[in-house]
Design an enzyme around this catalytic site. Structure first.
Site, PDB file in Angstrom:
ATOM      1  N   ASP A 105      28.185  40.994  34.099  1.00 10.37           N
ATOM      2  CA  ASP A 105      27.039  41.246  34.974  1.00 10.37           C
ATOM      3  C   ASP A 105      25.789  40.626  34.361  1.00 10.37           C
ATOM      4  O   ASP A 105      25.694  40.469  33.141  1.00 10.37           O
ATOM      5  CB  ASP A 105      26.774  42.758  35.093  1.00 10.37           C
ATOM      6  CG  ASP A 105      27.940  43.498  35.706  1.00 10.37           C
ATOM      7  OD1 ASP A 105      28.703  42.879  36.459  1.00 10.37           O
ATOM      8  OD2 ASP A 105      28.076  44.707  35.408  1.00 10.37           O
TER       9      ASP A 105
HETATM   10  N1  URA Z   1      32.259  45.876  33.149  1.00  7.48           N
HETATM   11  C1  URA Z   1      31.130  45.951  33.834  1.00  7.48           C
HETATM   12  O1  URA Z   1      30.900  46.912  34.545  1.00  7.48           O
HETATM   13  N2  URA Z   1      30.236  44.948  33.726  1.00  7.48           N
HETATM   14  C2  URA Z   1      30.413  43.884  32.936  1.00  7.48           C
HETATM   15  O2  URA Z   1      29.553  43.004  32.856  1.00  7.48           O
HETATM   16  C3  URA Z   1      31.600  43.827  32.209  1.00  7.48           C
HETATM   17  C4  URA Z   1      32.505  44.841  32.325  1.00  7.48           C
END
Ligand code: URA
Length: 274
Positions: A105
């Protein structure tokens, strides 16, 4: 420019056929020919101009790059994103020729591999049997024993129950807790959703380990090329994922190695942020 002779296993690994271990097995099994002759000695030298084939299909060295990035916050882990200020490939010189293996993310920090090796990327990004990924997670709230048990057994999400995670509660203070969580799946926003489902909103998320790679010595915002040994370890991790998948397809608890020579990164559906 001419190149030095190299041993057959090195040649096959650099051609993207598999890890050194699986290429060694392949040679010994008699599947490999050099200039039309079967060679079963893995360290046989291969010179420039030699023709190497696996099960009759010629293979060639590839110009592949593998870069490990410790992604900062605010950077999108895609090749292009009109909404993002920065994209990850721009953190690396000539990075636009590479693609990210999986996603993080925008608000997540941590490790992500960039490569132009589509075969390896596909294996690593398998949605259910991806390589293990370890996250340092800061959540708001109190992490109960029941919450820990749920994470370890599987959390019910709208896209199904998660596979068991390894979880270590490192610190619980008045309002927040710090945990290390290892998952093998690659669903979108998986870690955040797992904790949200338990009433524990994630405040910070950082990927500390990606398969055999760790963020030790690599500060957030930095990147480095992977060593030959690290690429080989990643290939082995990808082959383990392949074997696990084959086991499920065959219903065979102890499968033989499966080799997958097909496909590029677009074939992988497990490129969600996990
Ligand atoms: N899980 C998530 O919720 N976000 C990420 O960026 C990686 C794993």
């Amino acid at each position: 420019m001419s190149r030095e002779p190299m041993n057959l296993v090195t040649f096959l690994a650099r051609a993207g056929v598999g890890s050194r271990r699986s290429c060694d097995e392949l040679v010994r099994s008699g599947a490999v020919t050099v200039n039309g002759e079967t060679v079963t000695f893995p360290r046989q030298k291969v010179a420039e101009g030699d023709t190497v084939a696996v099960n009759g299909d010629p293979v060639a060295l590839r110009d592949v790059r593998y870069v490990l990035v410790n992604k900062p916050r605010g950077v999108a882990s895609t090749r292009s994103d009109p909404h993002a200020e920065r994209v990850i490939v721009d953190l690396v010189p000539d990075g636009r020729t590479l693609f990210p293996v999986g996603r993080l993310d925008v608000d997540t920090t941590g490790l992500i591999v960039l490569t132009n090796d589509g075969v390896l990327a596909n294996r690593l990004m398998h949605p259910r049997y991806g390589v293990p990924k370890t996250y340092r997670v800061r959540v708001h709230g109190k992490v109960t024993r029941r919450a820990l048990a749920s994470l370890r057994e599987g959390v019910v999400l709208e896209d199904g129950v998660t596979a068991p995670a390894d979880v270590e509660l490192r610190k619980q203070s008045a309002k927040t807790a710090l945990l290390d969580v290892t998952i093998h799946e690659g669903r979108k926003r998986q870690v955040r959703r797992m904790f949200e489902a338990l009433g524990l909103p994630v405040e910070e998320l950082h990927r500390r380990r990606y398969g055999p790679l760790s963020d030790k010595g690599l500060a957030v915002g930095e990147h480095r090329g992977l060593s030959t040994d690290e690429v080989d370890a990643l290939r082995r991790a990808g082959e383990d994922a392949d074997r696990a998948m084959a086991a499920e397809v065959e219903g065979d608890p102890l499968p033989l190695a499966a080799t997958d020579a097909a496909g590029g990164p677009s074939g992988a559906s497990g490129d969600g942020a996990a």
